[in-house]
Motif scaffolding. Sequence first.
Motif, PDB file in Angstrom:
ATOM      1  N   VAL A 245       0.823  -1.086  -0.074  1.00 15.56           N
ATOM      2  CA  VAL A 245      -0.027  -0.075  -0.033  1.00 15.56           C
ATOM      3  C   VAL A 245       0.798   1.240   0.007  1.00 15.56           C
ATOM      4  O   VAL A 245       0.734   2.350  -0.940  1.00 15.56           O
ATOM      5  N   ALA A 246       1.932   1.393   0.724  1.00 20.69           N
ATOM      6  CA  ALA A 246       2.977   2.478   0.712  1.00 20.69           C
ATOM      7  C   ALA A 246       3.552   2.546  -0.573  1.00 20.69           C
ATOM      8  O   ALA A 246       3.823   3.666  -1.032  1.00 20.69           O
ATOM      9  N   ARG A 247       3.757   1.239  -1.149  1.00 17.56           N
ATOM     10  CA  ARG A 247       4.360   1.660  -2.727  1.00 17.56           C
ATOM     11  C   ARG A 247       3.564   2.193  -3.604  1.00 17.56           C
ATOM     12  O   ARG A 247       3.841   3.034  -4.405  1.00 17.56           O
ATOM     13  N   ARG A 248       1.980   1.893  -3.514  1.00 18.10           N
ATOM     14  CA  ARG A 248       1.206   2.332  -4.319  1.00 18.10           C
ATOM     15  C   ARG A 248       0.778   3.806  -3.926  1.00 18.10           C
ATOM     16  O   ARG A 248       0.815   4.608  -4.915  1.00 18.10           O
ATOM     17  N   ALA A 249       0.931   4.044  -2.664  1.00 16.93           N
ATOM     18  CA  ALA A 249       0.491   5.480  -2.382  1.00 16.93           C
ATOM     19  C   ALA A 249       1.787   6.369  -2.795  1.00 16.93           C
ATOM     20  O   ALA A 249       1.452   7.543  -3.036  1.00 16.93           O
ATOM     21  N   ALA A 250       2.827   5.959  -3.027  1.00 15.85           N
ATOM     22  CA  ALA A 250       4.113   6.622  -3.535  1.00 15.85           C
ATOM     23  C   ALA A 250       3.917   6.588  -5.149  1.00 15.85           C
ATOM     24  O   ALA A 250       4.615   6.993  -5.951  1.00 15.85           O
ATOM     25  N   ARG A 251       2.792   6.381  -5.688  1.00 17.88           N
ATOM     26  CA  ARG A 251       2.346   6.329  -7.190  1.00 17.88           C
ATOM     27  C   ARG A 251       3.235   5.213  -7.808  1.00 17.88           C
ATOM     28  O   ARG A 251       2.946   5.425  -9.031  1.00 17.88           O
ATOM     29  N   GLU A 252       3.663   4.153  -7.329  1.00 21.02           N
ATOM     30  CA  GLU A 252       4.270   3.248  -8.061  1.00 21.02           C
ATOM     31  C   GLU A 252       2.860   2.436  -8.734  1.00 21.02           C
ATOM     32  O   GLU A 252       2.169   2.100  -8.182  1.00 21.02           O
ATOM     33  N   PRO A 253       3.079   2.190 -10.141  1.00 21.04           N
ATOM     34  CA  PRO A 253       1.938   1.731 -10.821  1.00 21.04           C
ATOM     35  C   PRO A 253       1.558   0.172 -10.230  1.00 21.04           C
ATOM     36  O   PRO A 253       2.380  -0.546  -9.701  1.00 21.04           O
ATOM     37  N   LEU A 254       0.161  -0.232 -10.048  1.00 19.64           N
ATOM     38  CA  LEU A 254      -0.160  -1.289  -9.437  1.00 19.64           C
ATOM     39  C   LEU A 254       0.535  -2.609 -10.236  1.00 19.64           C
ATOM     40  O   LEU A 254       0.832  -3.546  -9.567  1.00 19.64           O
ATOM     41  N   ALA A 255       0.571  -2.601 -11.429  1.00 25.65           N
ATOM     42  CA  ALA A 255       0.992  -3.490 -12.274  1.00 25.65           C
ATOM     43  C   ALA A 255       2.523  -4.050 -11.925  1.00 25.65           C
ATOM     44  O   ALA A 255       2.811  -5.206 -12.243  1.00 25.65           O
ATOM     45  N   TYR A 256       3.274  -2.909 -11.858  1.00 31.97           N
ATOM     46  CA  TYR A 256       4.750  -3.179 -11.314  1.00 31.97           C
ATOM     47  C   TYR A 256       4.649  -3.556  -9.865  1.00 31.97           C
ATOM     48  O   TYR A 256       5.455  -4.563  -9.501  1.00 31.97           O
ATOM     49  N   ILE A 257       3.813  -3.435  -9.039  1.00 30.61           N
ATOM     50  CA  ILE A 257       3.915  -4.068  -7.690  1.00 30.61           C
ATOM     51  C   ILE A 257       3.375  -5.511  -7.815  1.00 30.61           C
ATOM     52  O   ILE A 257       3.936  -6.382  -7.165  1.00 30.61           O
ATOM     53  N   THR A 258       2.447  -5.820  -8.409  1.00 27.18           N
ATOM     54  CA  THR A 258       1.813  -7.194  -8.650  1.00 27.18           C
ATOM     55  C   THR A 258       2.947  -8.125  -9.657  1.00 27.18           C
ATOM     56  O   THR A 258       2.599  -9.270  -9.545  1.00 27.18           O
ATOM     57  N   GLY A 259       3.483  -7.439 -10.670  1.00 25.23           N
ATOM     58  CA  GLY A 259       4.319  -7.964 -11.618  1.00 25.23           C
ATOM     59  C   GLY A 259       3.293  -8.577 -12.595  1.00 25.23           C
ATOM     60  O   GLY A 259       3.852  -9.284 -13.483  1.00 25.23           O
ATOM     61  N   ALA A 260       2.339  -8.116 -13.005  1.00 23.50           N
ATOM     62  CA  ALA A 260       1.241  -8.706 -13.859  1.00 23.50           C
ATOM     63  C   ALA A 260       0.582  -7.758 -14.498  1.00 23.50           C
ATOM     64  O   ALA A 260       0.182  -6.748 -13.702  1.00 23.50           O
ATOM     65  N   LYS A 261      -0.018  -7.816 -15.727  1.00 19.34           N
ATOM     66  CA  LYS A 261      -0.812  -7.079 -16.378  1.00 19.34           C
ATOM     67  C   LYS A 261      -1.650  -7.641 -17.632  1.00 19.34           C
ATOM     68  O   LYS A 261      -0.981  -8.551 -18.066  1.00 19.34           O
ATOM     69  N   GLU A 262      -3.208  -7.614 -17.425  1.00 15.83           N
ATOM     70  CA  GLU A 262      -3.873  -8.389 -18.446  1.00 15.83           C
ATOM     71  C   GLU A 262      -3.972  -7.533 -19.657  1.00 15.83           C
ATOM     72  O   GLU A 262      -4.065  -6.316 -19.704  1.00 15.83           O
ATOM     73  N   PHE A 263      -3.675  -8.215 -20.727  1.00 15.82           N
ATOM     74  CA  PHE A 263      -3.847  -7.605 -21.944  1.00 15.82           C
ATOM     75  C   PHE A 263      -4.341  -8.391 -23.297  1.00 15.82           C
ATOM     76  O   PHE A 263      -3.828  -9.832 -23.115  1.00 15.82           O
ATOM     77  N   TYR A 264      -5.700  -8.098 -23.705  1.00 13.70           N
ATOM     78  CA  TYR A 264      -6.133  -9.054 -24.683  1.00 13.70           C
ATOM     79  C   TYR A 264      -6.385 -10.407 -24.221  1.00 13.70           C
ATOM     80  O   TYR A 264      -6.251 -11.523 -24.887  1.00 13.70           O
ATOM     81  N   GLY A 265      -6.872 -10.440 -22.924  1.00 13.18           N
ATOM     82  CA  GLY A 265      -7.345 -11.540 -22.301  1.00 13.18           C
ATOM     83  C   GLY A 265      -6.258 -12.397 -21.857  1.00 13.18           C
ATOM     84  O   GLY A 265      -6.414 -13.691 -21.516  1.00 13.18           O
ATOM     85  N   LEU A 266      -4.973 -12.021 -21.860  1.00 13.26           N
ATOM     86  CA  LEU A 266      -3.772 -12.817 -21.549  1.00 13.26           C
ATOM     87  C   LEU A 266      -3.136 -12.199 -20.668  1.00 13.26           C
ATOM     88  O   LEU A 266      -3.051 -10.937 -20.204  1.00 13.26           O
ATOM     89  N   THR A 267      -2.479 -12.607 -19.358  1.00 14.91           N
ATOM     90  CA  THR A 267      -1.636 -12.109 -18.354  1.00 14.91           C
ATOM     91  C   THR A 267      -0.277 -12.184 -18.886  1.00 14.91           C
ATOM     92  O   THR A 267       0.221 -13.106 -18.991  1.00 14.91           O
ATOM     93  N   PHE A 268       0.480 -10.961 -18.678  1.00 14.04           N
ATOM     94  CA  PHE A 268       1.784 -10.664 -18.975  1.00 14.04           C
ATOM     95  C   PHE A 268       2.534 -10.238 -17.891  1.00 14.04           C
ATOM     96  O   PHE A 268       2.027  -9.404 -17.047  1.00 14.04           O
ATOM     97  N   ALA A 269       3.823 -10.731 -17.554  1.00 19.92           N
ATOM     98  CA  ALA A 269       4.402 -10.265 -16.564  1.00 19.92           C
ATOM     99  C   ALA A 269       5.194  -8.788 -16.919  1.00 19.92           C
ATOM    100  O   ALA A 269       5.644  -8.705 -18.198  1.00 19.92           O
ATOM    101  N   VAL A 270       5.318  -7.908 -15.995  1.00 20.63           N
ATOM    102  CA  VAL A 270       5.860  -6.686 -16.432  1.00 20.63           C
ATOM    103  C   VAL A 270       6.477  -6.220 -15.228  1.00 20.63           C
ATOM    104  O   VAL A 270       6.415  -6.792 -13.891  1.00 20.63           O
ATOM    105  N   ASP A 271       7.628  -5.238 -15.346  1.00 19.97           N
ATOM    106  CA  ASP A 271       8.251  -4.794 -14.268  1.00 19.97           C
ATOM    107  C   ASP A 271       8.728  -3.525 -15.063  1.00 19.97           C
ATOM    108  O   ASP A 271       8.538  -3.050 -16.053  1.00 19.97           O
ATOM    109  N   GLN A 272       9.687  -2.663 -14.093  1.00 18.96           N
ATOM    110  CA  GLN A 272      10.237  -1.401 -14.674  1.00 18.96           C
ATOM    111  C   GLN A 272      10.975  -1.346 -16.042  1.00 18.96           C
ATOM    112  O   GLN A 272      11.657  -0.312 -16.529  1.00 18.96           O
ATOM    113  N   ARG A 273      11.245  -2.585 -16.518  1.00 22.51           N
ATOM    114  CA  ARG A 273      11.952  -2.682 -17.535  1.00 22.51           C
ATOM    115  C   ARG A 273      11.170  -2.404 -18.740  1.00 22.51           C
ATOM    116  O   ARG A 273      11.663  -2.270 -20.206  1.00 22.51           O
TER     117      ARG A 273
END
Length: 369
Positions: free
Chosen positions: A77-105
Amino acid sequence: MTYAALLKWAAHELNDAGIEGARREAELLLAYTLGIRREDLYLRNPLSEVQADAAGKAGGAASADAATATVRFQEVVARRAAREPLAYITGAKEFYGLTFAVDQRVLIPRPETELLVELCLEHLERRSGGKLSCEQHSSAGCGSQREQYSVAHAPFVVADICTGSGAVGIAVAVNRPDVSVLASDISAAALEVAAGNAQRHGVSERIVFAQGDLFAPWKSWKSWKSWKSWKSWQSSPSPPNAGDGDRHLMDRAINHPTKCVMNRIVDHPMDVILCNPPYIPQYEIATLQPEVRDYEPRQALEAGADGLAFYRRLLSQAGTFLNQDGLLLMEIGYGQQDAVLRMAHENGWKASTIPDLAGIARVVAAQRV
């Protein structure tokens, strides 16, 4: 502390940090922390204690688990409050019905970018006479059998330029087993993420990930005479005359496509070129949301003084690699349609724009005249 109390506290913290949809994001963060789905927070008793998740353990162990989960939740919660994107915190983002690993790269895939995938699939359907039937999918089998089917029966080649996480090219490959994909990016770190995503979705054998600027890897490969000797090239630590910026990732053991896919991508003109390039002008970077400005890779965002630098290069180069009936699809930023269409026409393209679900011109589709 109960789920309800944790969620109330987190929603308050996130709301004070200026985050829209604070309650929903608090739910997602709690579910992530507990390793459950968001809906499970309500399928269970929302007033139950966190230590209920440690059921079956001795009381002391349960309390320790509950305390650990609470601390972890407070941290995210502290990381998100510092405005770090939710997807970077959880390490995942859904796109076109598929789940992709994401990070700050890598840039986080946006819903509006799905339009690139939709338009590509529609074009391939027209070219092939329709979608692949269930019978065709099942007859393709899996692994190498499926790969042989794909290349032999309908050998389409799609380029995903500035691939980032690989979401666009991988989504196309998952939905069209008759497609081979060349995915390039100037960032080797991004390509590592993309290659992992391709493996996760079972399409690694049909995607070549190449490090280089736009079409540079493909241009270099075309000149490598050693492609005719696949075996010696594959065993070579570095392809002949490969520059540092144009090296593919085979020798880094990140991506191992099959021989037939590699040969086809080198020898076959592109049927579709997809690109979601950087398109934010330098002067707008400081005005972006903190999640974008402070966390996402600047290299994937900024595109010169006017935000059009990559379109100039794409439109001047893409025609060399596209087949006669091929399609160039480029995502554009808000208000850029007139400038990009003008550049397209000046470079000998027939071009039009396609709006996203919000009615905003989002993609320029271009074909050679």
